[in-house]
Design an enzyme around this catalytic site. Structure first.
Site, PDB file in Angstrom:
ATOM      1  N   LYS A  78     -11.386   0.921  -2.478  1.00 52.85           N
ATOM      2  CA  LYS A  78     -10.371   1.598  -3.272  1.00 52.85           C
ATOM      3  C   LYS A  78     -10.833   1.660  -4.731  1.00 52.85           C
ATOM      4  O   LYS A  78     -11.736   2.418  -5.036  1.00 52.85           O
ATOM      5  CB  LYS A  78      -9.027   0.958  -3.012  1.00 52.85           C
ATOM      6  CG  LYS A  78      -8.572   1.424  -1.619  1.00 52.85           C
ATOM      7  CD  LYS A  78      -7.558   0.646  -0.914  1.00 52.85           C
ATOM      8  CE  LYS A  78      -7.401   1.235   0.494  1.00 52.85           C
ATOM      9  NZ  LYS A  78      -6.730   0.359   1.422  1.00 52.85           N
ATOM     10  N   HIS A 113      -5.020  -2.987  -3.033  1.00 50.82           N
ATOM     11  CA  HIS A 113      -4.572  -2.089  -4.107  1.00 50.82           C
ATOM     12  C   HIS A 113      -4.379  -2.814  -5.437  1.00 50.82           C
ATOM     13  O   HIS A 113      -3.822  -2.248  -6.367  1.00 50.82           O
ATOM     14  CB  HIS A 113      -3.273  -1.394  -3.697  1.00 50.82           C
ATOM     15  CG  HIS A 113      -3.460  -0.541  -2.495  1.00 50.82           C
ATOM     16  ND1 HIS A 113      -3.931   0.752  -2.559  1.00 50.82           N
ATOM     17  CD2 HIS A 113      -3.300  -0.815  -1.173  1.00 50.82           C
ATOM     18  CE1 HIS A 113      -4.021   1.246  -1.326  1.00 50.82           C
ATOM     19  NE2 HIS A 113      -3.654   0.316  -0.471  1.00 50.82           N
ATOM     20  N   SER A 164       0.799  -1.221   0.000  1.00 48.23           N
ATOM     21  CA  SER A 164       0.000   0.000   0.000  1.00 48.23           C
ATOM     22  C   SER A 164       0.833   1.273   0.000  1.00 48.23           C
ATOM     23  O   SER A 164       0.422   2.270  -0.578  1.00 48.23           O
ATOM     24  CB  SER A 164      -0.955  -0.003   1.198  1.00 48.23           C
ATOM     25  OG  SER A 164      -0.241  -0.152   2.402  1.00 48.23           O
TER      26      SER A 164
END
Ligand SMILES: *Cc1c(COP(=O)(O)O)cnc(C)c1O
Length: 391
Positions: free
Chosen positions: A243, A212, A184
């Site tokens: 995200k 991610h 991250s």
């Protein structure tokens, strides 16, 4: 001994953090379409958001959230095991399992809660957890909660992982290997396929946190298990919907038996209210968008690459590009400089990153313009890198 009052205790701790430039503050900022953000009435372009595909602002995704809210209300009433499992959850989980090529999926209230629930459900005293040193905080928190022995291996160092397995595997009943798929704060990828082989040969289970990765890396944006020619054999694919998916919530894609165990025993699922229907509907619409637009899913990494090439840095593995400045104060000053120029790039300081590695963390999204990326790169080259060199 004289005792502090609660407020004296809190203030003394804050003062000590302030002295190290480690105090944190929430800054009022409202986010809009195309990575725009407004702060104190100023229009900024955000290069620090994880909304890689800008889907939190996507018209279809927003409409799905609004329609589900109109129809079903704003909250889900109780834990999914109590008030009943909303059909939207089944749909969302089916889509995730299908995309990740897993038998089943369980959705949690957030990524943090997923890891706090999954790891202690699978591991306990007498078991062994091996975690990359840069694994996300919630993987480590979940590990501590489990009571298992925890050994940390050096970042992406497979020889160190093998050495720790050789030293400790036999004494433990079960063994779990934990890593971020995409790290991250560093943006690099774990060698997931190699880790899957190592896990298999040591009778260990591999769990990747793909917060991610989903939507932006691997074949068609399917995530870090799909970065090789064939899918890596990762029995526990965890991730978040907050995200690139642009919504909120965490998930685990795994076998049916594992997901049934999680639904039966994971405390953060059982004792916490289910996601709001509007959020589940937004995530479904976002996943449908991703599957229909694989080219769009490649854009964030392409934008990040344009930035690193402009600066002569190595090509990135993900939309995340760290610029390590070391010192926390220097990092805050660099962030303030970019904000004055109209770019929001938050400084990341310890304990989020190891001491001495404070950094600017740039993240790129599908909607960033080439002109903004070029201007940002020249600001970094001309105004920030010389300061780092002078330190
Ligand atoms: C953001 C993040 C999480 C937490 O997910 P939330 O849904 O925001 O709680 C977990 N793991 C990693 C690697 C993350 O970056």
């Amino acid at each position: 001994m004289a005792k502090d009052t609660l407020d004296q205790f809190a203030k003394a701790k804050l003062d000590a953090l302030e002295a190290q430039a480690l105090r944190r503050r929430l800054v009022e900022t409202d986010r809009r379409e195309g990575a725009l953000a407004f702060r104190d009435g100023r229009r900024l372009i955000s290069f620090c958001c994880n909304d890689y595909l800008n889907l939190s602002q996507n018209e279809e995704v927003k409409r799905a959230a609004i329609e589900a809210t109109e129809k079903y209300g704003t909250g889900s009433g109780a834990s999914r095991l109590v008030s009943g499992n909303h059909p939207l959850f089944r749909e969302l989980e089916r889509r995730l399992a299908d995309w990740k090529q897993a038998e089943d999926c369980v959705v949690f209230g957030s990524g943090y809660m997923a890891n706090m629930g999954i790891v202690p459900t699978l591991m306990r005293e007498g078991d062994l957890i091996l975690a990359d040193e840069l694994s996300h905080a919630c993987l480590l928190s979940g590990s501590k909660l489990s009571g298992a022995r925890i050994e940390i291996f050096r970042h992406n160092d497979m020889d160190h992982l093998r050495a720790l397995l050789a030293a400790h595997r036999n004494a433990a009943q079960h063994c779990l290997i934990l890593t971020d798929g995409i790290f991250s704060m560093d943006g690099d990828a774990a060698p997931v396929a190699e880790m899957a082989d190592i896990a298999a040969s040591h009778d260990a289970w591999l769990m990747t946190d793909d917060a991610h990765g989903i939507g932006v890396v691997g074949h068609e944006g399917r995530g870090s298990s799909f970065m090789g020619k064939t899918k890596a054999d990762v029995p526990l694919q965890m991730g978040t919907l907050s995200k690139a998916v642009g919504a909120y919530g965490g998930y685990l894609c795994a076998s049916r038996a594992v997901c049934d165990l999680i639904r039966t025993r994971a405390r953060t699922l059982i004792y916490s209210t289910g996601l709001p229907p509007g959020t589940a509907a937004a995530a479904i619409a976002a996943l449908d968008f991703m599957r229909a637009n694989p080219d769009y899913c490649r854009r964030p990494v392409e934008k990040a690459r344009a930035f690193t090439r402009a600066l002569g840095l190595p090509d990135p593995a993900s939309p995340i590009v760290p610029l390590i400045l070391g010192d926390a104060e220097l990092t805050l000053a660099a962030s303030a400089l970019l904000e004055k120029e109209g770019y929001l790039v938050t400084g990341i300081r310890p304990p989020t990153v190891p001491a001495g590695t404070a950094r600017l963390r740039f993240t790129f999204t599908a909607e960033h313009t080439d002109a903004d990326i070029a201007r940002l790169a020249s600001l970094v080259r001309e105004r920030i890198l010389p300061r780092r060199a002078a330190e």
